[in-house]
Structure formats: C-alpha cells, structure tokens
Design a protein around this motif. Structure first.
Motif, PDB file in Angstrom:
ATOM      1  N   ALA A 148     -20.293  -7.064  25.132  1.00  0.00           N
ATOM      2  CA  ALA A 148     -20.388  -7.127  26.586  1.00  0.00           C
ATOM      3  C   ALA A 148     -20.539  -5.734  27.188  1.00  0.00           C
ATOM      4  O   ALA A 148     -21.369  -5.509  28.081  1.00  0.00           O
ATOM      5  CB  ALA A 148     -19.146  -7.809  27.155  1.00  0.00           C
ATOM      6  N   ILE A 152     -23.723  -4.300  29.334  1.00  0.00           N
ATOM      7  CA  ILE A 152     -23.525  -3.807  30.695  1.00  0.00           C
ATOM      8  C   ILE A 152     -23.955  -2.356  30.846  1.00  0.00           C
ATOM      9  O   ILE A 152     -24.649  -1.989  31.800  1.00  0.00           O
ATOM     10  CB  ILE A 152     -22.044  -3.959  31.097  1.00  0.00           C
ATOM     11  CG1 ILE A 152     -21.669  -5.446  31.199  1.00  0.00           C
ATOM     12  CG2 ILE A 152     -21.755  -3.252  32.427  1.00  0.00           C
ATOM     13  CD1 ILE A 152     -20.177  -5.684  31.277  1.00  0.00           C
ATOM     14  N   PRO A 318     -22.655 -11.140  30.503  1.00  0.00           N
ATOM     15  CA  PRO A 318     -22.895  -9.726  30.819  1.00  0.00           C
ATOM     16  C   PRO A 318     -24.185  -9.508  31.606  1.00  0.00           C
ATOM     17  O   PRO A 318     -24.239  -8.661  32.499  1.00  0.00           O
ATOM     18  CB  PRO A 318     -22.965  -9.061  29.446  1.00  0.00           C
ATOM     19  CG  PRO A 318     -22.268  -9.979  28.527  1.00  0.00           C
ATOM     20  CD  PRO A 318     -22.502 -11.346  29.051  1.00  0.00           C
ATOM     21  N   ILE A 333     -16.425  -6.199  36.133  1.00  0.00           N
ATOM     22  CA  ILE A 333     -16.313  -5.502  34.847  1.00  0.00           C
ATOM     23  C   ILE A 333     -14.844  -5.258  34.513  1.00  0.00           C
ATOM     24  O   ILE A 333     -14.409  -5.436  33.371  1.00  0.00           O
ATOM     25  CB  ILE A 333     -17.102  -4.178  34.876  1.00  0.00           C
ATOM     26  CG1 ILE A 333     -18.597  -4.468  34.954  1.00  0.00           C
ATOM     27  CG2 ILE A 333     -16.791  -3.341  33.640  1.00  0.00           C
ATOM     28  CD1 ILE A 333     -19.446  -3.245  35.181  1.00  0.00           C
TER      29      ILE A 333
END
Length: 520
Positions: A148, A152, A318, A333
């Motif tokens: 993830a 990101i 994500p 996040i």
C-alpha cells in the motif's frame, strides 16, 4: 501520487501522537517495575471501550483493508460476510466462551489447553500458533502494508516493511499490551473517520453531482452482480464464497476459531477489569464489525467503476487515494497506517506472550519477572525480523492475499475449534483425542483438496470439522477418561449476561437479517 505538505504534516502528527501517548500510558510509578501481568495482560485493567476498540484495531489490518477491498473489487459485497457474520460470532464468544476463560485466569490459549488436557497439547499448539502468526499473519500485514505504501508514494516495498516494523516497535515494545490497547482507541477513530471519508469521496464522484446516495444507486445499477450476498453456483467466484455456506457452513468454524481461540484477538478480553467489562467490549466490537464493509468493501466495488483496468485487485484501495483531496488524503493514509501498525503491534505482543509464557517460562521456570519481560521484547523484535525476510517469497505472487490467508488457515481451524469446543463442553474428551483431531485437521484438509479439488474451501472446512469431531469422540471413548480436575465444570460458570449485552445481541441479529434480506 503527489502528497501535499498538509498531507505529510497530518501523517507526521499522527505518528508523533501515537508514540507520545504510548510512552505516556506505559510509564511506571516510582519503585514499580513491569511484571508479566503488566506487560502481557495490561495488569487486568482494560475498560470496555479500550477492549472493543483494540479488538477491531487488531483485526482490521492490511489484509482486511487492502485484501478485502481487493476481494470487493473482484467478487463484490459477498465478501462482507466475513465481517457481518463475525459480529454474531463475537456475541457467541462473549456469552459462552469468555466466562470459561476468565474463570481459569489464563494468559494464553495454550495455557488453557494444558489446564484442560496436558502439557503435550500446550506445547504442540504453542509452536503451531507461533508458526502461523509469524509466517502467515505477520508476513501478510507487513507485505500488504508495504504494498500500500509503495502504491501511494512509490517507496520500495522493503523500505515500507522496515518503516512499519520500526513504527510498531517504537510504540509497543516498551509498554506491552497496555500501550497497544490504549493507542488502538486513536487508531480505530482514524480508521473509521478516514474510511468513511474515502467512501463518501468515491461515491460522490460516481454520483456525478448527485451526492452519496446517487453514487450508491448508480453503483448498484451498473454493477448489480457485485451486490449479491449469496452467490449462485454459476457465479465465477462461487468457489470462494459458496452460497448458503457463508451462513450455515464452514465460515462459522473459521469465525469461531479466529474470534474465540485466537491469542492476539482474545488477549484483549483476557486483560479486562471484569467479565462484564469484557462482554461490553465484545458487544462494542460487534457493532464496529457491522460498519466495516462500508469502509473496506464498498470502496473496492467503487474502484471497478473508477479504475476498471487495475493490474491486481489488491491495488484497489491504495489507488483510490488519488481521488481524495489534499488534507483528506493525509488523514486516510494515517488511518491506513494506523490499521497496519496496530495489527503488527497486537500480533507481536501475542507472539511474545505465547513464546515467553508457554515455552520459555515452562522450560526455564523461577527466573525474575524482569527477565521474562525482556525475553518477551526480544521475541517481538525477532518475530518481525523473520516476517520481513519471508514476506515477499510467501506472498509476492498472490493477487488476492486475503483469500489466500483464509484458505491456508482453513486447513487448521476445524481441528482447533474441535479441540476447544469439545474441551469446554464435553468432559469426556481426552488429551489424545483432542490432539489427534487438531493434527488430523491438516491431513483431512490436504486429502480433500487433492481428492476433491472442486469442493469450495469453506465447505471443506465444514466437512473437515465434522470429521475432526468424529475422530476426537472415537479416540476419547477408546481411551481412559480424563481426570476430573481437568474437566471444565460448567455448573461453576456463570453464563448469565446483563440486559445491555442481551439487547446488543438482539440488535446485531436484527441488523444482520436486514442486510441479508436487502441483498440476498
């Protein structure tokens, strides 16, 4: 994906806040040094709200957020059965299992097995759980969490795993379970708020100016096949979620094993101030579980419309973050990282508890409390190091890690449930009978997978459970009856619950009937 200064500032503030609170709640009074009860069971001081929040924080991790969103993208709302049926399972655990465990005043699940059976069962199951927690659960959380972070921010997966491991150690290694449980309150608030905001954002985009309700209606109209809760045999994903079996079959066995006999979950309830606080915490967690599909599954379904050409389903959650505005992106996040590190901290704390109390202290008794706490910390650090080394080789090739984890653990859960349920509610069960069932679970599962490969794994779990019960009963009846003092005297256990818990149980049932009635 570009992160603004505001996003980064929100994330850094979250990290510093968690570390600060953890160290504050972990401080000791002058002249007092942490003992094993303080470190592993928070001194039996946890209130209901901390128990409920910590149960969910320990449960909702990368494998749920990333993995279940990926399954939502691939399969649809049907994957929410894992969450919704878990809510009812929690009520059963609070009503029937917790009173027995708390009466025995145990630290760990293997400790209960020794009290009920013998030292062989304790040692075998302690080693088994350590293996599963390190090589399945811990690796999954690290790998999916780092995946993830990579999606990101572009950070290399290895560096992502190192960051997650160091962050969880920084706030949990010194304080133990108390630090984990108290910071989990913030983690769950972030998880719920961040998740709801992401769902709101993606549904608003799909609604194209008509709002959230319009977005949801559009989603159900464009993807009706994604909103079937009970899959028909013709569905391409029937093998993952085989129709009514999610309501009356093997999913029950998996849920009972996870919520009732899983150390890193039940440890929070074992640390409660009282049985009533534990049951209130369980009920609180059940309501939170009903909310989870809104946070983890619905965004995955929305991604089918917004990002239809993903290479891997596990990239759904994500990738959706790119649609969030500045500031909100940082909050989401932070919520994602909160879920990951809280699960890491919970798992490593339970690994250290089992290793220290069930194995190390068993074979090196009489040492100081300080020594055992130190060994627990070393065990936590070592488990994370091993998990980082094996995460990529074990999980790197799977598109839906959540489904892989469920199927792998399904090899063993029938035997575990047999071992505990018969041990608690049938006094004639012998140690050999229980152990044969626990070990036979894997053999039965592998045999059925090879000989009957088209059988859905949830159905296989149900069949293997029946076989394990039959074997345990047969071996027990052929052997000598266990000593009376090892049996669980049910007449000494108070299974009555307060009106608030009973009303919560009724509400959970009504909500579940409404959900399944709406999307049958």
């Amino acid at each position: 994906m570009q992160l603004s200064v505001l996003d980064i500032s929100i994330f850094v503030a979250y990290v510093l806040t968690i570390i600060g609170i953890a160290w504050w709640v972990s401080r000791e009074k002058a002249g007092h040094e942490k003992n094993t009860n303080d470190y592993f069971l928070a001194g039996n001081s946890l209130p209901w709200w901390a128990i409920g929040a910590s149960l969910i924080a320990a449960n909702i991790s990368a494998e749920q957020i990333i993995g279940m969103s990926g399954s939502g993208y691939q399969i649809g709302l049907a994957i929410a059965s894992y969450e919704w049926m878990a809510a009812l399972t929690l009520i059963i655990v609070g009503k029937f299992f917790l009173p027995i465990f708390l009466k025995r005043q145990i630290y760990t699940m293997p400790q209960f097995l020794e009290q009920r059976y013998d030292h062989r069962v304790r040692s075998v199951m302690a080693v088994f759980w350590l293996g599963v927690y390190i090589f399945v659960n811990l690796t999954a959380v690290l790998w999916l969490g780092a995946l993830a972070i990579h999606t990101i921010s572009g950070v290399d997966i290895l560096y992502g795993m190192i960051f997650l491991a160091l962050f969880s150690i920084t706030y949990s290694l010194y304080g133990g379970l108390k630090a984990v449980a108290m910071t989990d309150i913030i983690q769950v608030v972030l998880l719920v708020v961040g998740g709801v905001f992401l769902t709101y954002t993606v549904l608003t985009l799909i609604g194209d100016g008509g709002g959230v309700v319009s977005g949801f209606v559009t989603l159900t109209r464009e993807l009706p096949e994604k909103f079937d809760m009970i899959l028909a045999p013709s569905n391409p994903h029937y093998k993952d979620l085989p129709g009514l079996s999610v309501l009356i079959g093997g999913l029950w066995i998996m849920n009972l094993s996870y919520w009732g006999f899983n150390q890193y979950i039940i440890q929070r309830a074992l640390a409660a101030k009282s049985i009533h606080e534990a049951q209130k915490g369980i009920a609180f967690a059940a309501f939170l579980k009903l909310l989870m599909p809104l946070i983890v599954v619905l965004p995955g379904i929305a991604a089918v419309v917004l990002i239809p050409d993903l290479e891997r389903p596990d990239q759904a959650y994500p990738s959706l973050l790119s649609f969030a505005p500045s500031g909100l992106k940082g909050l989401i996040i932070a919520a994602l990282i909160a879920a990951i590190v809280s699960s890491l901290a919970s798992m490593t704390n339970s690994i250290s508890t089992i290793f220290t109390m069930d194995l190390y202290a068993k074979y090196r008794p009489g040492l100081s409390q300080h020594h055992y706490v130190l060994i627990g910390r070393v065990a936590s650090f070592s488990a994370l190091a091993v998990a980082m080394l094996v995460a990529q080789p074990l999980l790197g090739q799977f598109d839906q890690a959540f489904q892989y984890i469920q199927e792998f653990t399904g090899f063993f859960t029938p035997g575990i449930v047999t071992l505990f349920v018969l041990g608690m509610f049938w006094g004639r069960t012998t140690a050999t009978g229980g152990l044969v069932a626990a070990l036979g679970s894997a053999l039965f599962s592998v045999a059925l997978k090879l000989l009957w490969p088209e059988l859905p794994f949830i159905d296989r779990v149900g069949v293997v459970f029946v076989l394990c019960v039959m074997v345990a009963i047969l071996v027990s009846l052929l052997g000598q009856a266990p000593a009376t003092e090892r049996s669980v005297e049910l007449k000494d256990i108070n299974f009555s619950t307060r009106p608030g818990f009973n009303l919560s149980a009724l509400a959970v049932v009504i909500i579940l009937v409404a959900f399944y009635g709406a999307w049958w």
